[in-house]
Design a protein around this motif. Sequence first.
Motif, PDB file in Angstrom:
ATOM      1  N   GLN A 193       0.852  -1.209   0.000  1.00 28.99           N
ATOM      2  CA  GLN A 193       0.000   0.000   0.000  1.00 28.99           C
ATOM      3  C   GLN A 193       0.885   1.257   0.000  1.00 28.99           C
ATOM      4  O   GLN A 193       0.701   2.186   0.780  1.00 28.99           O
ATOM      5  N   ILE A 194       1.859   1.270  -0.910  1.00 28.44           N
ATOM      6  CA  ILE A 194       2.778   2.408  -1.029  1.00 28.44           C
ATOM      7  C   ILE A 194       2.144   3.420  -1.992  1.00 28.44           C
ATOM      8  O   ILE A 194       1.792   3.075  -3.125  1.00 28.44           O
ATOM      9  N   THR A 195       1.995   4.639  -1.510  1.00 30.88           N
ATOM     10  CA  THR A 195       1.329   5.653  -2.343  1.00 30.88           C
ATOM     11  C   THR A 195       2.274   6.807  -2.675  1.00 30.88           C
ATOM     12  O   THR A 195       1.857   7.799  -3.254  1.00 30.88           O
ATOM     13  N   ASP A 196       3.528   6.667  -2.281  1.00 34.84           N
ATOM     14  CA  ASP A 196       4.517   7.711  -2.542  1.00 34.84           C
ATOM     15  C   ASP A 196       5.678   7.043  -3.293  1.00 34.84           C
ATOM     16  O   ASP A 196       6.244   6.051  -2.796  1.00 34.84           O
ATOM     17  N   MET A 197       5.977   7.541  -4.472  1.00 29.73           N
ATOM     18  CA  MET A 197       7.004   6.907  -5.286  1.00 29.73           C
ATOM     19  C   MET A 197       8.415   7.126  -4.750  1.00 29.73           C
ATOM     20  O   MET A 197       9.345   6.404  -5.113  1.00 29.73           O
ATOM     21  N   ALA A 198       8.589   8.139  -3.867  1.00 30.17           N
ATOM     22  CA  ALA A 198       9.955   8.507  -3.465  1.00 30.17           C
ATOM     23  C   ALA A 198      10.718   7.352  -2.799  1.00 30.17           C
ATOM     24  O   ALA A 198      11.847   7.052  -3.201  1.00 30.17           O
ATOM     25  N   PRO A 199      10.123   6.662  -1.792  1.00 37.46           N
ATOM     26  CA  PRO A 199      10.887   5.563  -1.188  1.00 37.46           C
ATOM     27  C   PRO A 199      11.169   4.429  -2.171  1.00 37.46           C
ATOM     28  O   PRO A 199      12.259   3.824  -2.132  1.00 37.46           O
ATOM     29  N   LEU A 200      10.220   4.150  -3.059  1.00 38.32           N
ATOM     30  CA  LEU A 200      10.462   3.092  -4.054  1.00 38.32           C
ATOM     31  C   LEU A 200      11.638   3.483  -4.942  1.00 38.32           C
ATOM     32  O   LEU A 200      12.535   2.684  -5.218  1.00 38.32           O
ATOM     33  N   SER A 201      11.628   4.739  -5.381  1.00 35.87           N
ATOM     34  CA  SER A 201      12.680   5.203  -6.271  1.00 35.87           C
ATOM     35  C   SER A 201      14.046   5.133  -5.565  1.00 35.87           C
ATOM     36  O   SER A 201      15.053   4.733  -6.148  1.00 35.87           O
ATOM     37  N   ARG A 202      14.029   5.488  -4.270  1.00 35.35           N
ATOM     38  CA  ARG A 202      15.274   5.436  -3.504  1.00 35.35           C
ATOM     39  C   ARG A 202      15.770   3.980  -3.388  1.00 35.35           C
ATOM     40  O   ARG A 202      16.949   3.696  -3.622  1.00 35.35           O
ATOM     41  N   ALA A 203      14.853   3.080  -3.064  1.00 32.91           N
ATOM     42  CA  ALA A 203      15.235   1.666  -2.922  1.00 32.91           C
ATOM     43  C   ALA A 203      15.732   1.112  -4.258  1.00 32.91           C
ATOM     44  O   ALA A 203      16.750   0.413  -4.315  1.00 32.91           O
ATOM     45  N   PHE A 204      15.027   1.442  -5.348  1.00 29.08           N
ATOM     46  CA  PHE A 204      15.439   0.903  -6.656  1.00 29.08           C
ATOM     47  C   PHE A 204      16.821   1.453  -7.034  1.00 29.08           C
ATOM     48  O   PHE A 204      17.646   0.747  -7.613  1.00 29.08           O
ATOM     49  N   GLY A 205      17.064   2.731  -6.695  1.00 30.29           N
ATOM     50  CA  GLY A 205      18.380   3.330  -6.974  1.00 30.29           C
ATOM     51  C   GLY A 205      19.477   2.593  -6.205  1.00 30.29           C
ATOM     52  O   GLY A 205      20.558   2.327  -6.734  1.00 30.29           O
ATOM     53  N   LEU A 206      19.178   2.240  -4.935  1.00 32.82           N
ATOM     54  CA  LEU A 206      20.171   1.500  -4.137  1.00 32.82           C
ATOM     55  C   LEU A 206      20.426   0.125  -4.754  1.00 32.82           C
ATOM     56  O   LEU A 206      21.561  -0.361  -4.768  1.00 32.82           O
ATOM     57  N   MET A 207      19.365  -0.479  -5.292  1.00 31.19           N
ATOM     58  CA  MET A 207      19.528  -1.798  -5.922  1.00 31.19           C
ATOM     59  C   MET A 207      20.374  -1.686  -7.191  1.00 31.19           C
ATOM     60  O   MET A 207      21.185  -2.549  -7.483  1.00 31.19           O
ATOM     61  N   ARG A 208      20.159  -0.604  -7.915  1.00 30.28           N
ATOM     62  CA  ARG A 208      20.968  -0.397  -9.117  1.00 30.28           C
ATOM     63  C   ARG A 208      22.459  -0.309  -8.734  1.00 30.28           C
ATOM     64  O   ARG A 208      23.316  -0.949  -9.363  1.00 30.28           O
ATOM     65  N   GLY A 209      22.734   0.469  -7.677  1.00 26.81           N
ATOM     66  CA  GLY A 209      24.113   0.618  -7.213  1.00 26.81           C
ATOM     67  C   GLY A 209      24.701  -0.740  -6.836  1.00 26.81           C
ATOM     68  O   GLY A 209      25.854  -1.054  -7.165  1.00 26.81           O
ATOM     69  N   LEU A 210      23.888  -1.566  -6.173  1.00 25.77           N
ATOM     70  CA  LEU A 210      24.354  -2.896  -5.758  1.00 25.77           C
ATOM     71  C   LEU A 210      24.706  -3.740  -6.980  1.00 25.77           C
ATOM     72  O   LEU A 210      25.750  -4.404  -7.022  1.00 25.77           O
ATOM     73  N   VAL A 211      23.798  -3.724  -7.974  1.00 25.77           N
ATOM     74  CA  VAL A 211      24.062  -4.506  -9.197  1.00 25.77           C
ATOM     75  C   VAL A 211      25.383  -4.044  -9.821  1.00 25.77           C
ATOM     76  O   VAL A 211      26.227  -4.867 -10.218  1.00 25.77           O
ATOM     77  N   GLU A 212      25.578  -2.738  -9.884  1.00 25.63           N
ATOM     78  CA  GLU A 212      26.800  -2.222 -10.511  1.00 25.63           C
ATOM     79  C   GLU A 212      28.037  -2.626  -9.704  1.00 25.63           C
ATOM     80  O   GLU A 212      29.057  -3.020 -10.283  1.00 25.63           O
ATOM     81  N   ARG A 213      27.937  -2.587  -8.379  1.00 26.75           N
ATOM     82  CA  ARG A 213      29.106  -2.970  -7.556  1.00 26.75           C
ATOM     83  C   ARG A 213      29.422  -4.451  -7.743  1.00 26.75           C
ATOM     84  O   ARG A 213      30.587  -4.832  -7.853  1.00 26.75           O
ATOM     85  N   LEU A 214      28.361  -5.287  -7.766  1.00 30.48           N
ATOM     86  CA  LEU A 214      28.599  -6.728  -7.919  1.00 30.48           C
ATOM     87  C   LEU A 214      29.220  -7.013  -9.287  1.00 30.48           C
ATOM     88  O   LEU A 214      30.149  -7.822  -9.407  1.00 30.48           O
ATOM     89  N   ARG A 215      28.726  -6.337 -10.292  1.00 24.46           N
ATOM     90  CA  ARG A 215      29.316  -6.537 -11.629  1.00 24.46           C
ATOM     91  C   ARG A 215      30.768  -6.055 -11.651  1.00 24.46           C
ATOM     92  O   ARG A 215      31.613  -6.669 -12.293  1.00 24.46           O
ATOM     93  N   GLY A 216      30.997  -4.965 -10.899  1.00 31.13           N
ATOM     94  CA  GLY A 216      32.368  -4.436 -10.809  1.00 31.13           C
ATOM     95  C   GLY A 216      33.329  -5.473 -10.229  1.00 31.13           C
ATOM     96  O   GLY A 216      34.518  -5.448 -10.504  1.00 31.13           O
ATOM     97  N   LYS A 217      32.773  -6.389  -9.425  1.00 29.08           N
ATOM     98  CA  LYS A 217      33.619  -7.451  -8.844  1.00 29.08           C
ATOM     99  C   LYS A 217      33.722  -8.651  -9.773  1.00 29.08           C
ATOM    100  O   LYS A 217      34.196  -9.714  -9.368  1.00 29.08           O
ATOM    101  N   GLY A 218      33.169  -8.500 -10.967  1.00 33.26           N
ATOM    102  CA  GLY A 218      33.261  -9.593 -11.943  1.00 33.26           C
ATOM    103  C   GLY A 218      32.149 -10.628 -11.788  1.00 33.26           C
ATOM    104  O   GLY A 218      32.204 -11.696 -12.401  1.00 33.26           O
ATOM    105  N   LEU A 219      31.115 -10.342 -10.952  1.00 35.18           N
ATOM    106  CA  LEU A 219      30.019 -11.306 -10.784  1.00 35.18           C
ATOM    107  C   LEU A 219      28.927 -11.006 -11.806  1.00 35.18           C
ATOM    108  O   LEU A 219      28.660  -9.838 -12.115  1.00 35.18           O
TER     109      LEU A 219
END
Length: 431
Positions: free
Chosen positions: A207-233
């Motif tokens: 029941q999330i009605t504000d996009m801001a926290p979702l956008s923040r969480a998705f941005g953090l996930m993007r950063g994680l994906v990039e860091r993991l790829r940076g490690k060759g995974l």
Amino acid sequence: MNHFDYKDDALWCEGVSLTALAEAVGTPFYVYSSATLERHYRVFREALDHFPRLGGPLIAYAVKANSNLSVLATLGRLGAGADTVSEGEIRRALAAGIPAARIVYSGVGKTAAELAFALKVGVDQINVESEPELALLSTLAGEHGARPGVVIRVNPDVGAGGHAKISTGTRESKFGVSLAEAERLYALAAGDRHIKALGVGCHIGSQITDMAPLSRAFGLMRGLVERLRGKGLSIERLDLGGGLGVPYFNQPDPPTPADFAAMADAAVGGLNVELAFEPGRVIAANAGVLVARVIHVHQRPEGRRFLVLDAAMNDLIRPAMYDAYHDIRPVAPRSGPLEPYDVVGPVCETGDTFTRDRLLPPLESGDLVAFMSAGAYGAVMSSEYNTRPLIPEVLVKGDDWAVVRPRPSYQAMLSREPAAPWLSSSFTAAT
Ligand code: LLP
């Protein structure tokens, strides 16, 4: 938009009159609209398809929201996958024709038996929420000669959601591992020959009605994906969970699936991963209503006016549990001034109060009312408290309808409890 509308001064679901349905199946009951379920799935799917950078993601409908087999089959036929949280839900999804290749299995406490079942049927993605779970899954996979696809569930420490009890993404909640832990666990999974490390995921609330926290969480996930790829995974998949809110009529309209998709595109578009989403409420909530009959109107001489219904908290627990608001509409409204009612059920506790001081048109004993937006987290959370039979579920399609879960007889309910042998002489045949 949904398919519950007034025609000739009475409420209908698609081409079926709720008054006629109440006569046919008895009250209370849940009724779902196929057209609304289908429309909500298509709107969600098309919103994401309009952003090619999101890449035609897997939409794994969150079975927990409404797990009726006919509801699952309705969505499965359109191509929906299933997000499941127990062996029972996996079995339901499979029984409704959703292939294992589109099933995601989530949850903080999967037992060895449940994981073994998921491996046996070949569930596509297992969302692992902790290190001990990864170790258990690896051992079981070795024993079964399986190599399950694994996504590490991240708790990004972003709070969101309509109520504290349904916010899942903060550090204090039981779900998933921190971003830092996820890096370590993902590397462990990637190095484990019994595991196919697919990627990472998150689900921060409902029941999330504000996009801001979702956008923040998705941005953090993007950063994680990039860091993991940076490690060759290698990271093939990013699961972004569910959570999009719906209008319950007392709030401003929440963001639409198109707003949600635009936000997701801005946050993770072009990341070159397969995305998965797990929407539940946004598909099912407004596709269902609970119809109840007024037993009586109890006007206390000294004040309060109670609308006593034949539905209770055991049928729809959301108001008692989350102080949730559901619009209440008379099925055949009488004309007259709006008056305040306390709307209650017959269960023996004060918590069995759906709402207080709700302004409603005149109502009398025998009238029908509909609790709107009850298609998600309604029937699935019901119980037999006070030995009240689980109420029927009806699915409508056009002018047609079918009881897709019948009301059990009292005899069927009582006979589920065999007598302890030393007490059997005290039991009489169930009536
Ligand atoms: N994925 C996961 C891992 C979840 O835990 C949930 C919901 C969903 C997806 C679907 O979220 P949705 O799109 O429906 O917001 N009983 C509560 C809601 C509990 C939600 C639990 N998790 C209620 O009646 O409001």
